[in-house]
Design a protein around this motif. Structure first.
Motif, PDB file in Angstrom:
ATOM      1  N   THR A   1       0.398   2.287  -9.874  1.00 57.27           N
ATOM      2  CA  THR A   1      -0.354   1.109  -9.469  1.00 57.27           C
ATOM      3  C   THR A   1      -0.863   0.326 -10.670  1.00 57.27           C
ATOM      4  N   GLU A   2      -1.214  -0.933 -10.406  1.00 59.86           N
ATOM      5  CA  GLU A   2      -1.764  -1.778 -11.459  1.00 59.86           C
ATOM      6  C   GLU A   2      -3.107  -1.231 -11.936  1.00 59.86           C
ATOM      7  N   GLU A   3      -3.880  -0.658 -11.021  1.00 54.27           N
ATOM      8  CA  GLU A   3      -5.158  -0.072 -11.425  1.00 54.27           C
ATOM      9  C   GLU A   3      -4.932   1.088 -12.378  1.00 54.27           C
TER      10      GLU A   3
ATOM     11  N   LEU B   1       4.831   5.524  -7.120  1.00 49.46           N
ATOM     12  CA  LEU B   1       4.193   4.246  -7.430  1.00 49.46           C
ATOM     13  C   LEU B   1       3.185   4.409  -8.556  1.00 49.46           C
TER      14      LEU B   1
ATOM     15  N   SER C   1       3.253   4.102  -1.179  1.00 51.39           N
ATOM     16  CA  SER C   1       3.537   4.689  -2.482  1.00 51.39           C
ATOM     17  C   SER C   1       5.018   4.959  -2.677  1.00 51.39           C
TER      18      SER C   1
ATOM     19  N   LYS D   1       0.809  -1.198   0.000  1.00 51.31           N
ATOM     20  CA  LYS D   1       0.000   0.000   0.000  1.00 51.31           C
ATOM     21  C   LYS D   1       0.856   1.268   0.000  1.00 51.31           C
TER      22      LYS D   1
ATOM     23  N   ARG E   1       6.792  -4.076  -8.421  1.00 48.15           N
ATOM     24  CA  ARG E   1       5.910  -2.931  -8.560  1.00 48.15           C
ATOM     25  C   ARG E   1       6.442  -1.956  -9.595  1.00 48.15           C
TER      26      ARG E   1
END
Length: 299
Positions: A282-284, A280, A94, A92, A268
């Motif tokens: 994110t994958e989303e 970061l 960043s 979680k 990541r």
């Protein structure tokens, strides 16, 4: 009269003390049985059950009680539960870890510094640079006998990549001397030397060479460092997307020459800035760009 009174009191005391053995215990047992009867009737009626375990036999808790596991459907293992909590906290976060930061923007510099096609009008070579002092290129012509080569100018050796197997990951590479490469692949050698001379001239004039990486490590000549080469490259000219897969398991993605994303296999994704900061990705957020997913996953 006094003596008679005392004797009668003595007889009463004697009668009260001369009870049948077990009579007093029988009274207590009858009281206990009546209590148990009331407890059973309360239990049958749904009332609270009375514990008959003596308090002295209950062990004291001297260690801290572990929290419940993350998922109640899995067997409880406190140590694994703590690991899951730490892993979730890291996922979680960043910010990159210290090891991720060193790999992403460290001094090793195992990332593409700049790239371009040569020549511009009719490209036959994809030129890239990872380590200063090495000339690297992927030969795009179907008539080329090799996939690519990395020439160590000051090291007097060349990494020759005969072919790359994207599916199995088994590439055919060999290290040869500069003279051997010059004799066996004269066209490839002369082309890479010509490109290397041209790029050094532009750099000496402080001019950009093709597309430049957002974040670059300090310039240092690669002496006896591991050779890293581009396994495959994919580009989408319309949307300005270029992706690389390097031989050390890292991936590099350029978006319209302004955004650069770096990550390692199974790791990541991070967006790097010119100041060496990593954010970061994110994958989303990555999946919001279908063309990026297609570009990376298409063979």
């Amino acid at each position: 009269k006094v003596q008679g009174r005392r004797s009668s009191i003595g007889r009463k005391r004697a009668r009260s003390t001369n009870k049948v053995p077990g009579q007093e215990d029988g009274g207590r047992s009858r009281s206990a049985s009546r209590a148990r009867g009331r407890a059973q009737s309360m239990a049958l009626a749904g009332g609270p059950q009375l514990s008959t375990v003596p308090a002295s036999s209950i062990p004291l808790v001297t260690e801290p009680v572990e929290l419940n596991p993350v998922s109640s459907t899995e067997p409880w293992s406190p140590y694994e539960s703590r690991l899951k909590v730490f892993a979730n906290a890291e996922a979680k976060s960043s910010l990159p870890t210290a090891s991720e930061q060193a790999q992403l923007v460290g001094e090793s510099g195992n990332w593409v510094r700049y790239f371009h096609y040569y020549p511009e009008d009719d490209a036959s070579v994809f030129v890239y640079n990872i380590h200063t002092g090495r000339a690297s290129g992927v030969f795009l012509s179907n008539t080329s006998a090799i996939h690519s080569a990395v020439v160590g100018i000051l090291e007097d050796k060349v990494l020759v990549v005969d072919y790359v197997d994207v599916d199995s990951g088994r590439d055919q590479c060999r290290m040869v001397s500069t003279n051997e490469f010059k004799e066996t692949q004269p066209t490839a050698f002369s082309t890479l030397m010509e490109i290397h001379s041209h790029n050094n001239k532009l750099l000496s004039q402080k001019r950009a060479v093709g597309t430049t990486s957002v974040c670059q490590t300090p310039v240092n000549y690669a002496m006896n460092q591991a050779y890293v080469y581009v396994r495959w490259l994919r580009h989408d000219t319309k949307d300005g997307l270029v992706a690389f897969c390097l031989s050390n398991g890292s991936y590099q993605l350029f978006i319209q020459e302004q955004i650069e994303i770096r990550w390692f296999e199974g790791g990541r994704k991070f967006k790097v800035t010119s100041g060496g900061q990593c954010e970061l990705f994110t994958e989303e957020e990555f999946n919001k760009y279908p063309k990026l997913v297609t570009l990376i996953n298409t063979s």
